[in-house]
Design an enzyme around this catalytic site. Structure first.
Site, PDB file in Angstrom:
ATOM      1  N   ALA A  11      -5.523  -1.138   4.923  1.00  8.61           N
ATOM      2  CA  ALA A  11      -5.456  -0.806   3.662  1.00  8.61           C
ATOM      3  C   ALA A  11      -6.054   0.590   3.631  1.00  8.61           C
ATOM      4  CB  ALA A  11      -6.581  -1.518   2.771  1.00  8.61           C
ATOM      5  N   ARG A  12      -5.484   1.310   2.528  1.00  9.07           N
ATOM      6  CA  ARG A  12      -5.766   3.117   2.441  1.00  9.07           C
ATOM      7  C   ARG A  12      -5.796   3.590   3.689  1.00  9.07           C
ATOM      8  NH1 ARG A  12      -5.270   3.984  -2.409  1.00  9.07           N
ATOM      9  NH2 ARG A  12      -5.508   2.201  -3.866  1.00  9.07           N
ATOM     10  N   THR A  35       8.177  -4.272  -3.831  1.00  7.10           N
ATOM     11  CA  THR A  35       7.848  -5.854  -3.738  1.00  7.10           C
ATOM     12  C   THR A  35       6.744  -6.200  -4.758  1.00  7.10           C
ATOM     13  OG1 THR A  35       6.508  -5.574  -2.039  1.00  7.10           O
ATOM     14  CG2 THR A  35       8.883  -6.103  -1.561  1.00  7.10           C
ATOM     15  N   HIS A  50       1.198   5.148  -6.982  1.00  2.64           N
ATOM     16  CA  HIS A  50       2.210   5.236  -5.990  1.00  2.64           C
ATOM     17  C   HIS A  50       3.424   5.992  -6.728  1.00  2.64           C
ATOM     18  CE1 HIS A  50       1.094   2.674  -2.430  1.00  2.64           C
ATOM     19  NE2 HIS A  50      -0.150   2.940  -3.111  1.00  2.64           N
ATOM     20  N   ARG A  54       5.300   9.966  -6.249  1.00  2.00           N
ATOM     21  CA  ARG A  54       6.741  10.308  -5.593  1.00  2.00           C
ATOM     22  C   ARG A  54       7.476  11.236  -6.711  1.00  2.00           C
ATOM     23  NH1 ARG A  54       6.169   4.557  -4.863  1.00  2.00           N
ATOM     24  NH2 ARG A  54       7.213   4.305  -6.662  1.00  2.00           N
TER      25      ARG A  54
END
Lengths: 174, 174, 174
Positions: A11-12, A35, A50, A54
């Site tokens: 994680a991270r 997902t 997230h 992008r």
């Protein structure tokens, strides 16, 4: 031949950013196969973070279960980033599906793609054995998925504090 | 000089298969030294899976505690695979034995072998600090065992998703 | 230009010893910046073990929170070893401070040092997702700190069973 890459890490550990950079190097129109499903606000915030990172060259497909279909449907349209296999494993278990057989189907599908595929997964097995039986089973399934997909991919990276270690290909003969 | 190799990794990282391949490269008659004892059906199933994978060139010694004796007794008969040191640590703690001193004795024994030895162990310290005091002590003991045995071995590999990273020897001077 | 190195690893992975060796290679008068505060006997014993291992060339500064001040105050006096960032993260959270912004300030300070800095941190994200919400938040903050500080440092090592893997610099282009 199209390229397939698995990026794993805790994680991270920066694995998603590394996977995004690797995907962006392989094309201009990029497809993000998510997902994740937002069940609560904590999850929603993570997905949003997230997405914000992008750029506009990315389009998104949401597919919690049928990654083979998502790959088939998006093939030929540009590099795909699947994020992530650990959540996918969790989704499969939640729907009482056979994880190992789904992972083998996905491995086959990866080998048949004409556009590149980068996949993100998690290291979940380097802590103390969980007391919870379901957590132990999840840990086993997630680790098995990682091995099956790593074998199908051309390259494997381990993310540590934002930097990748190249695990495959290597020059170790077994 | 005989070869000694430690293979570490998280749960389901493929470390046992990697260790088997490394052992098989060093001989034809192979000895599996199992530290596992089947206390319940979950454990029995795990042991069975591992046994089924190994071929007929393997014979098995079960030794939950005295690995020095198991190495001495099997030396000269072919490469040995000890699987695994983390369970051994747990067995020692269960029998109130001094883990650190047992690990140092094992390290000495490894250095004295004439046949090769491959040992499997687990990464258990890369999660959140366990709330349970015994789990914290186990994590400390298991990590210490890994360091003591890694120092005694010629080579150290970290397994990630079925693939090894060579950790020792390396070209980093400390 | 002064050297800055981050050493990460799980519990009992040998990261502190590796970091001490790296620090000792860069000078004769060495400064240990401890983020630990002894709240209980378990913690006290751990701190004592670490101190006993270091030789007389080391002096100690205790600073649970303001690492920027500790670096500024000790700069020019020799290489510093900060041990560790994970405890620092925990201390910051305990005092309701903004961890990400503190990490960015520390990253800037590292870049401005004239004497070398070695920092120790922990891998805490490679186990199962913790059930406890605070543990999940801590895991996220600790991982973010690792990424921010790794980016600011010239070198990054991952400790495994007492041996370092060089993660940065590497020859992987992203």
């Amino acid at each position: 031949m199209s390229k397939s890459i698995l990026v794993t890490g805790g994680a991270r550990s920066g694995k998603s950013v590394i996977a995004e950079r690797l995907t962006e190097k392989m094309g201009d129109r990029l497809i993000y196969i998510a997902t994740a499903q937002a069940f609560d606000s904590e999850m929603e915030a993570r997905i949003k973070t997230h997405q914000d990172r992008r750029g506009p060259q990315w389009s998104t497909i949401s597919e919690p279960l049928d990654l083979v279909a998502a790959l088939r449907q998006s093939d030929g349209q540009g590099p795909r980033l699947v994020d992530c296999l650990t959540l996918w494993t969790s989704n499969l278990m939640h729907h009482d599906q056979d994880v190992e057989s789904a992972a083998k189907d996905l491995a086959l599908a990866i080998a048949c793609q004409s556009s590149p595929v980068v996949l993100v997964t998690n290291e979940v097995g380097a802590g103390i054995v969980p007391e919870n039986e379901l957590a132990r089973r999840f840990r086993d399934e997630a680790g098995r998925v990682n091995q099956i997909i790593a074998q199908a991919c051309d390259a494997l990276y381990l993310a540590v504090a934002g930097y990748p270690i190249k695990v495959k290909p290597n020059d170790i003969e077994l």
